[in-house]
Design a protein around this motif. Structure first.
Motif, PDB file in Angstrom:
ATOM      1  N   HIS A 117      51.391 -42.876   6.903  1.00 17.97           N
ATOM      2  CA  HIS A 117      51.427 -44.325   6.790  1.00 17.97           C
ATOM      3  C   HIS A 117      50.558 -44.925   7.885  1.00 17.97           C
ATOM      4  CE1 HIS A 117      54.712 -44.135   3.895  1.00 17.97           C
ATOM      5  NE2 HIS A 117      55.292 -43.233   4.672  1.00 17.97           N
ATOM      6  N   ARG A 118      49.553 -45.682   7.485  1.00 17.50           N
ATOM      7  CA  ARG A 118      48.646 -46.294   8.437  1.00 17.50           C
ATOM      8  C   ARG A 118      49.370 -47.386   9.216  1.00 17.50           C
ATOM      9  NH1 ARG A 118      42.959 -47.998   5.995  1.00 17.50           N
ATOM     10  NH2 ARG A 118      42.640 -48.279   8.226  1.00 17.50           N
ATOM     11  N   ARG A 119      49.121 -47.397  10.508  1.00 17.59           N
ATOM     12  CA  ARG A 119      49.687 -48.461  11.331  1.00 17.59           C
ATOM     13  C   ARG A 119      48.788 -49.670  11.265  1.00 17.59           C
ATOM     14  NH1 ARG A 119      51.350 -45.273  16.926  1.00 17.59           N
ATOM     15  NH2 ARG A 119      52.907 -43.864  15.962  1.00 17.59           N
ATOM     16  N   GLU A 120      49.409 -50.821  11.194  1.00 16.13           N
ATOM     17  CA  GLU A 120      48.624 -52.053  11.171  1.00 16.13           C
ATOM     18  C   GLU A 120      47.991 -52.296  12.526  1.00 16.13           C
ATOM     19  OE1 GLU A 120      48.001 -53.785   8.553  1.00 16.13           O
ATOM     20  OE2 GLU A 120      49.320 -52.611   7.244  1.00 16.13           O
ATOM     21  N   ASP A 139      42.312 -42.297   2.394  1.00 15.46           N
ATOM     22  CA  ASP A 139      43.565 -42.980   2.714  1.00 15.46           C
ATOM     23  C   ASP A 139      44.612 -42.767   1.616  1.00 15.46           C
ATOM     24  OD1 ASP A 139      42.535 -43.892   5.090  1.00 15.46           O
ATOM     25  OD2 ASP A 139      42.174 -45.944   4.402  1.00 15.46           O
ATOM     26  N   ALA A 140      44.153 -42.788   0.360  1.00 12.44           N
ATOM     27  CA  ALA A 140      45.072 -42.571  -0.756  1.00 12.44           C
ATOM     28  C   ALA A 140      45.648 -41.159  -0.710  1.00 12.44           C
ATOM     29  CB  ALA A 140      44.362 -42.799  -2.081  1.00 12.44           C
ATOM     30  N   LEU A 141      44.804 -40.181  -0.388  1.00 13.00           N
ATOM     31  CA  LEU A 141      45.283 -38.810  -0.275  1.00 13.00           C
ATOM     32  C   LEU A 141      46.217 -38.666   0.921  1.00 13.00           C
ATOM     33  CD1 LEU A 141      45.400 -35.887  -1.073  1.00 13.00           C
ATOM     34  CD2 LEU A 141      43.133 -35.541  -0.053  1.00 13.00           C
ATOM     35  N   SER A 142      45.882 -39.325   2.021  1.00 15.17           N
ATOM     36  CA  SER A 142      46.747 -39.301   3.202  1.00 15.17           C
ATOM     37  C   SER A 142      48.131 -39.856   2.863  1.00 15.17           C
ATOM     38  CB  SER A 142      46.125 -40.118   4.341  1.00 15.17           C
ATOM     39  OG  SER A 142      44.883 -39.571   4.748  1.00 15.17           O
TER      40      SER A 142
END
Length: 257
Positions: A253-256, A244-247
């Protein structure tokens, strides 16, 4: 080294001419610079334009410039460079947290290629190297990347392919592999237990770009002497966090939920 294909060489020579000057050329100029027959140059330019590697200038009949396909290839190359650099940094951070070997890999056909790697701090550790290529079905990163492919693309890559094993634990049955990949999709992480190395187990998570596409996977590899169910669960969380950090570094951006 294999034999070079003359037609491909000529086409690449044509494209490389556009790296100089104002970036536009006519057929006579290409003919003169490359000392090729006019008919050959005409065929090369027509073919490259048909594939969008070149485009004819509407306001300058007979002249060409580089087309959108060259931009797409260059952009993909730049993305890979960014991915490798950012992947190395994140892999280092994850390795500092867990003390184990961390890889970032991409998928190429049915193989994975490791583009970043940070070694474990332990004396007993996995031996590998960035740039190494392995069968995707034998690795956690490979299973993760195969699992994210659309069904049709997965079928295209796997149909008619022999799944060669690297250890007695490697999956060599296509039906079994597909079942495993279904589980990977459901869990969001992939596991590999002594399938590429008889003394190592790994866990991997997907890395996404700004458009949300899975472009790589990040894995943590551990010798069996330090592996346990509890450790597997801990490392799965770290792998997901690292991926996730690399993404995020790649603009995702992760969707909630």
């Amino acid at each position: 080294m294999g034999r070079l294909v003359p037609a491909v060489t000529r086409a690449l020579d044509v494209l490389e001419l556009f790296l100089h000057g104002d970036g536009t050329l006519s057929a006579p100029e290409v003919t003169r610079k490359l000392q090729l027959p006019r008919t050959t140059v005409h065929e090369l330019l027509t073919t490259l334009a048909a594939r969008s590697y070149l485009v004819a200038l509407p306001d300058q009949p007979g002249r060409y410039r580089l087309g959108v396909r060259t931009y797409q290839l260059g952009s993909r190359y730049a993305e890979q460079l960014d991915l490798a650099a950012e992947g190395q940094q994140v892999a280092r951070e994850v390795a500092e947290t867990c003390g184990e070997t961390v890889h970032v890999a991409i998928l190429e056909d049915t193989d994975v290629i490791y583009i970043a790697k940070v070694d474990s701090t332990h004396a007993v550790r996995m031996v590998s190297a960035a740039g190494r290529r392995l069968p995707a079905h034998c690795t956690s990163v490979g299973k993760m990347l195969l699992a994210t492919l659309p069904d049709r693309e997965l079928d295209t890559r796997l149909d008619g392919r022999e799944l060669t094993g690297m250890t007695p634990n490697s999956i060599t049955d296509p039906a079994e592999l597909r079942t495993v990949l279904t589980g990977v999709r459901e869990r969001g992480v992939a596991m590999e237990h002594r399938e590429s190395n008889p003394d190592v187990s790994c866990v991997a998570a997907p890395v996404r770009d700004r458009a949300g596409r899975v472009v790589a996977a990040l894995s943590i590899s551990v010798p069996m002497i330090r592996w346990s169910e509890k450790r597997e669960q801990e490392l799965a969380v770290l792998a997901v966090d690292g991926a996730d950090a690399l993404s995020a570094r790649l603009g995702h951006h992760r969707r909630e939920q």
